[in-house]
Structures are given as C-alpha cells and as structure tokens.
Design a protein around this motif. Structure first.
Motif, PDB file in Angstrom:
ATOM      1  N   GLU A   1       0.834  -1.209   0.000  1.00 45.15           N
ATOM      2  CA  GLU A   1       0.000   0.000   0.000  1.00 45.15           C
ATOM      3  C   GLU A   1       0.871   1.263   0.000  1.00 45.15           C
ATOM      4  O   GLU A   1       0.613   2.212  -0.749  1.00 45.15           O
TER       5      GLU A   1
ATOM      6  N   SER B   1     -10.795  -5.805  -3.700  1.00 43.95           N
ATOM      7  CA  SER B   1     -11.370  -4.532  -3.245  1.00 43.95           C
ATOM      8  C   SER B   1     -10.502  -3.356  -3.655  1.00 43.95           C
ATOM      9  O   SER B   1     -11.008  -2.266  -3.958  1.00 43.95           O
ATOM     10  N   MET B   2      -9.196  -3.547  -3.689  1.00 43.61           N
ATOM     11  CA  MET B   2      -8.310  -2.471  -4.120  1.00 43.61           C
ATOM     12  C   MET B   2      -8.435  -2.235  -5.627  1.00 43.61           C
ATOM     13  O   MET B   2      -8.345  -1.096  -6.098  1.00 43.61           O
TER      14      MET B   2
ATOM     15  N   ASN C   1     -11.078  -2.508  -7.320  1.00 41.29           N
ATOM     16  CA  ASN C   1     -12.352  -1.812  -7.536  1.00 41.29           C
ATOM     17  C   ASN C   1     -12.370  -0.394  -6.969  1.00 41.29           C
ATOM     18  O   ASN C   1     -13.317   0.357  -7.221  1.00 41.29           O
ATOM     19  N   ASP C   2     -11.344  -0.038  -6.190  1.00 42.90           N
ATOM     20  CA  ASP C   2     -11.291   1.295  -5.579  1.00 42.90           C
ATOM     21  C   ASP C   2     -10.647   2.282  -6.546  1.00 42.90           C
ATOM     22  O   ASP C   2      -9.428   2.385  -6.641  1.00 42.90           O
ATOM     23  N   ARG C   3     -11.473   3.028  -7.265  1.00 41.84           N
ATOM     24  CA  ARG C   3     -10.966   3.957  -8.275  1.00 41.84           C
ATOM     25  C   ARG C   3     -10.421   5.239  -7.669  1.00 41.84           C
ATOM     26  O   ARG C   3      -9.876   6.078  -8.381  1.00 41.84           O
ATOM     27  N   THR C   4     -10.567   5.417  -6.351  1.00 39.07           N
ATOM     28  CA  THR C   4     -10.035   6.631  -5.718  1.00 39.07           C
ATOM     29  C   THR C   4      -8.524   6.558  -5.553  1.00 39.07           C
ATOM     30  O   THR C   4      -7.878   7.568  -5.309  1.00 39.07           O
ATOM     31  N   LYS C   5      -7.962   5.344  -5.652  1.00 41.73           N
ATOM     32  CA  LYS C   5      -6.516   5.162  -5.518  1.00 41.73           C
ATOM     33  C   LYS C   5      -6.016   4.382  -6.736  1.00 41.73           C
ATOM     34  O   LYS C   5      -5.834   3.164  -6.677  1.00 41.73           O
TER      35      LYS C   5
ATOM     36  N   ARG D   1      -2.848   2.031  -6.452  1.00 36.74           N
ATOM     37  CA  ARG D   1      -3.134   0.799  -5.710  1.00 36.74           C
ATOM     38  C   ARG D   1      -3.930  -0.159  -6.578  1.00 36.74           C
ATOM     39  O   ARG D   1      -3.684  -1.371  -6.587  1.00 36.74           O
ATOM     40  N   SER D   2      -4.895   0.373  -7.309  1.00 41.75           N
ATOM     41  CA  SER D   2      -5.715  -0.456  -8.187  1.00 41.75           C
ATOM     42  C   SER D   2      -4.868  -1.130  -9.248  1.00 41.75           C
ATOM     43  O   SER D   2      -5.018  -2.334  -9.512  1.00 41.75           O
TER      44      SER D   2
END
Length: 259
Positions: A202, A236-237, A239-243, A246-247
């Motif tokens: 991360e 889950s990472m 699918n997390d488009r805010t980061k 990480r995605s």
C-alpha cells in the motif's frame, strides 16, 4: 527471490536473485552473469574494479565460487548462462545472513526517533513496549496511536508486530516513505508476515512504485493464512478507483496469482 517460468534474469538482475534468503528458479528460466563495462567506454580499469567489488558483494551473499568464476571470465558484451548444475548450487548454498543488529542499526536509526539500535532489550523493556502497543491499538486519536507505537518501537525495535503497527499509522498520517522503512525492518525480522507485505505494498503504491507494490501484494497472498480473505482484499483495491496506483498494483498482483 524467484525467476519465474520462461523469464530471464541477467546482468545486474543476478545480484537481486543472489540476495534472496530462499532462491527459486523455474525449469525454463534463464539466469546469466557477465563482467562489468562502462557505457560508451567498454571494459575500462574502473569497470574491472567494479567487477571485483561486485564479486565480493556476491560472495558475501553466499554465491558459489563456480558461479563467481564464470562471472569474472565472461566478457562484458557476452553472457554466461548458468547451467542446471550451477543453478542447483545457487539454490542449495545457504545465504550468509547479516547480523540483524547491523540491519536495525542501518534502517531503524533513520525511521525511529532517538534509538540506540545496538542496545540490549531487557525483558522489562519488552513488556513495556507490548503495553504501549496495546494502548496504541485502543487509542482513539491518530496522534495518540502514533505516540504509543513510536515509543513502543523505540523500546523494542525487534518486535515485528509493533513495527508493522507503527508503520501503518505513519502511512495513515501521510508519511508513506517513513512507513516503507519501518515495514522493511519488520519484514527483515519476520519475512513471512503476510499483513506487513500488504501494508508495504500500500505504501509503495501510494509512492507510485506500482511494480514493487504488486510484488508485495503477491507475497501478502502467498503468506496469508486465509487465501479467500486475501483475494477479497486485493479485489477490493482493484475496484477502488479513488486510488489508481493501488488499483493498478492489485491488478498486476491478481494476474500473477491467477496464472
């Protein structure tokens, strides 16, 4: 360290492979060595000096003499591909592990405040560090958590769990670069600690190092006691488009895991 199937690890990459505590290579992988040259100048006196330094470095990692000999004899513009017998030697020769105190001295003094890395950690200091660690887990504010974990890590910089907790909240507080050092120290002490690999990934992804972060996420999965939980976390990472970094790292890791 692993050279995967149908992959090539040559030249400077060999130093990374040799540094592995456990070295693995697949049947169709190729691993090569050669001596050093200077770009645009060839095999100068300086280049030969660097070859000697490199051989000494590799010898310190436990690289077999037969492999070191091939490296020295091979011209810079050529490549000596290690034979199955030499690769077997690489996998069987134990790494000469450095004293963990030396590693703590080099790393912890930069990432932990006011630490004498070579001090003897008494039983009372170990107990107090665990007490502070527990208080940090229970604390409600980020400031208090950092304070407790920092003090605990200074008292006992050899406790991988405390270091991981401290690194996690360093990152949470917006300091992923310092967190990377702390996580690296934790993994030096406990290299199969899955959660710490995840935390390191991360921090690295937030620093923009997507490739290294993805490798950390793969290690997190490999060392996780619950593979379904690890897969869900990686998904889950993705699918997390805010980061986005990480995605991207999680997506690369999933590709490796599902091969």
């Amino acid at each position: 360290t692993v050279v995967s199937d149908n992959s090539v690890c040559a030249s400077a990459c060999f130093m990374l492979f040799a540094a592995g505590v456990i070295r693995e290579h697949h049947h169709n992988s190729k691993i090569g060595v050669h001596s050093v040259n200077m770009p645009n100048f060839g095999e100068t006196v300086d280049a030969k000096s660097i070859t000697v330094d490199m051989v000494r470095f590799l010898a310190g990692l436990g690289t077999p003499d037969a492999v070191l000999g091939r490296l020295v004899r091979m011209k810079p513009e050529e490549m000596a591909w290690l034979t199955p017998a030499e690769l077997l030697l690489m996998s069987k020769t134990p790494v000469i592990a450095a004293d963990v105190n030396d590693y703590v001295e080099r790393i912890a003094v930069y990432s932990l405040p006011k630490i004498d890395a070579r001090k003897y950690v008494s039983n009372s200091e170990k107990d107090e560090s665990r007490r502070l660690n527990d208080l940090g887990l229970k604390a409600s504010s980020l400031k208090d958590k950092l304070s407790y974990f920092s003090k605990a890590a200074v008292l006992n910089p050899y406790d991988a769990e405390i270091l991981t907790n401290y690194g996690f909240y360093l990152h949470t507080n917006g300091n992923p670069l310092a967190a990377v050092d702390v996580f690296a120290l934790s993994l030096k002490l406990k290299p199969r600690r899955g959660s710490t690999w995840g935390n390191l990934g991360e921090s690295l992804s937030d620093l923009g190092d997507v490739q290294w972060a993805s490798e950390c996420f793969v290690n997190y999965f490999e060392y996780s006691s619950s593979k379904p939980v690890a897969l869900n976390w990686i998904q889950s990472m993705i699918n997390d488009r805010t980061k986005p970094t990480r995605s991207d790292a999680a997506r690369l890791a999933l590709d490796v895991i599902q091969r």
